[in-house]
Scaffold this motif. Structure first.
Motif, short mmCIF file in Angstrom:
data_model
loop_
_atom_site.label_atom_id
_atom_site.label_comp_id
_atom_site.label_asym_id
_atom_site.label_seq_id
_atom_site.Cartn_x
_atom_site.Cartn_y
_atom_site.Cartn_z
N PHE A 1 0.83 -1.21 0.00
CA PHE A 1 0.00 0.00 0.00
C PHE A 1 0.86 1.26 0.00
CE2 PHE A 1 -2.30 -3.38 2.20
CZ PHE A 1 -3.43 -3.47 1.39
N SER A 2 1.93 1.23 -0.79
CA SER A 2 2.88 2.34 -0.78
C SER A 2 2.25 3.66 -1.23
CB SER A 2 4.09 2.02 -1.65
OG SER A 2 3.70 1.81 -2.98
N GLU A 3 1.31 3.61 -2.19
CA GLU A 3 0.67 4.85 -2.65
C GLU A 3 -0.15 5.47 -1.52
OE1 GLU A 3 -0.22 1.88 -4.34
OE2 GLU A 3 1.45 2.01 -5.73
N VAL A 4 -0.87 4.62 -0.79
CA VAL A 4 -1.67 5.11 0.34
C VAL A 4 -0.74 5.65 1.42
CG1 VAL A 4 -3.27 4.42 2.16
CG2 VAL A 4 -3.55 3.52 -0.14
N GLY A 5 0.36 4.93 1.68
CA GLY A 5 1.32 5.36 2.68
C GLY A 5 1.96 6.69 2.34
N GLN A 6 2.29 6.87 1.06
CA GLN A 6 2.91 8.13 0.64
C GLN A 6 1.93 9.29 0.87
OE1 GLN A 6 4.10 8.14 -3.47
NE2 GLN A 6 5.37 9.95 -3.22
N GLU A 7 0.68 9.09 0.52
CA GLU A 7 -0.32 10.14 0.72
C GLU A 7 -0.56 10.38 2.21
OE1 GLU A 7 -4.95 11.13 -0.43
OE2 GLU A 7 -3.87 9.61 -1.56
N LEU A 8 -0.63 9.30 2.99
CA LEU A 8 -0.84 9.43 4.44
C LEU A 8 0.29 10.20 5.10
CD1 LEU A 8 -2.31 8.64 7.11
CD2 LEU A 8 -0.86 6.60 7.11
N PHE A 9 1.53 9.84 4.77
CA PHE A 9 2.66 10.49 5.41
C PHE A 9 2.78 11.95 4.98
CE2 PHE A 9 4.45 6.00 5.63
CZ PHE A 9 3.96 5.81 6.90
N SER A 10 2.44 12.26 3.73
CA SER A 10 2.48 13.67 3.32
C SER A 10 1.36 14.46 3.99
CB SER A 10 2.41 13.80 1.80
OG SER A 10 1.15 13.40 1.32
N ASP A 11 0.20 13.82 4.22
CA ASP A 11 -0.89 14.49 4.93
C ASP A 11 -0.55 14.72 6.39
OD1 ASP A 11 -2.39 14.56 2.62
OD2 ASP A 11 -3.72 12.92 3.19
N LEU A 12 0.22 13.82 6.99
CA LEU A 12 0.58 13.94 8.40
C LEU A 12 1.77 14.88 8.63
CD1 LEU A 12 0.25 10.25 9.63
CD2 LEU A 12 -1.27 12.16 10.13
#
Length: 137
Positions: A32-43
């Motif tokens: 789920f790297s795409e989701v993780g990338q978006e999550l970490f940039s949102d955080l």
């Protein structure tokens, strides 16, 4: 639920606790790297004001220190608003001097300043909302 997140380290597996598994799946080579990338940039905006350091002693632990507080952010936002208002006044003066109606500065800058004004007003509104919620605690 925030309390549940604090208990993730209690769920153990063969390769570590549940936190390691989740971060491995959200990491660059995870499923789920795409989701993780978006999550970490949102955080990122939430974590950039917290300084973390590893403290070694009888037991190792991470010490956290907040680098800025709500009052500081409100002060900086109001300072940016003051600077913006001064630059907007200069823009209006410049626009009066420019006679060519097709001048790119005259045609593009007012819209750019208008979008900045909208974004800045939203930031100030969010700061007031956060302060109100914080005062209510």
């Amino acid at each position: 639920d925030v309390e549940t997140l604090g208990k993730l380290d209690s769920v153990k597996g063969r390769s570590g606790d549940l936190r390691h598994f989740i971060f491995a799946q959200l990491g660059p080579s995870g499923a789920f790297s795409e989701v993780g990338q978006e999550l970490f940039s949102d955080l990122a905006p939430f974590t950039c004001f917290v300084r973390r350091r590893l403290v070694k002693g009888d037991s190792e632990h991470v010490a956290k220190q907040v680098k800025a507080c709500l009052e500081d952010l409100e002060f900086f936002a109001k300072g940016i608003k003051s600077d913006f208002d001064a630059q907007n006044e200069l823009l209006l003066n410049c626009l009066q001097i420019i006679e060519d109606p097709a001048d790119p500065f005259k045609t593009e800058m007012p819209d750019l300043f208008k979008s900045c004004q909208t974004a800045l007003d939203e930031v100030l509104k969010l700061a007031d909302c956060c302060k109100g919620l914080y005062d209510g605690l």
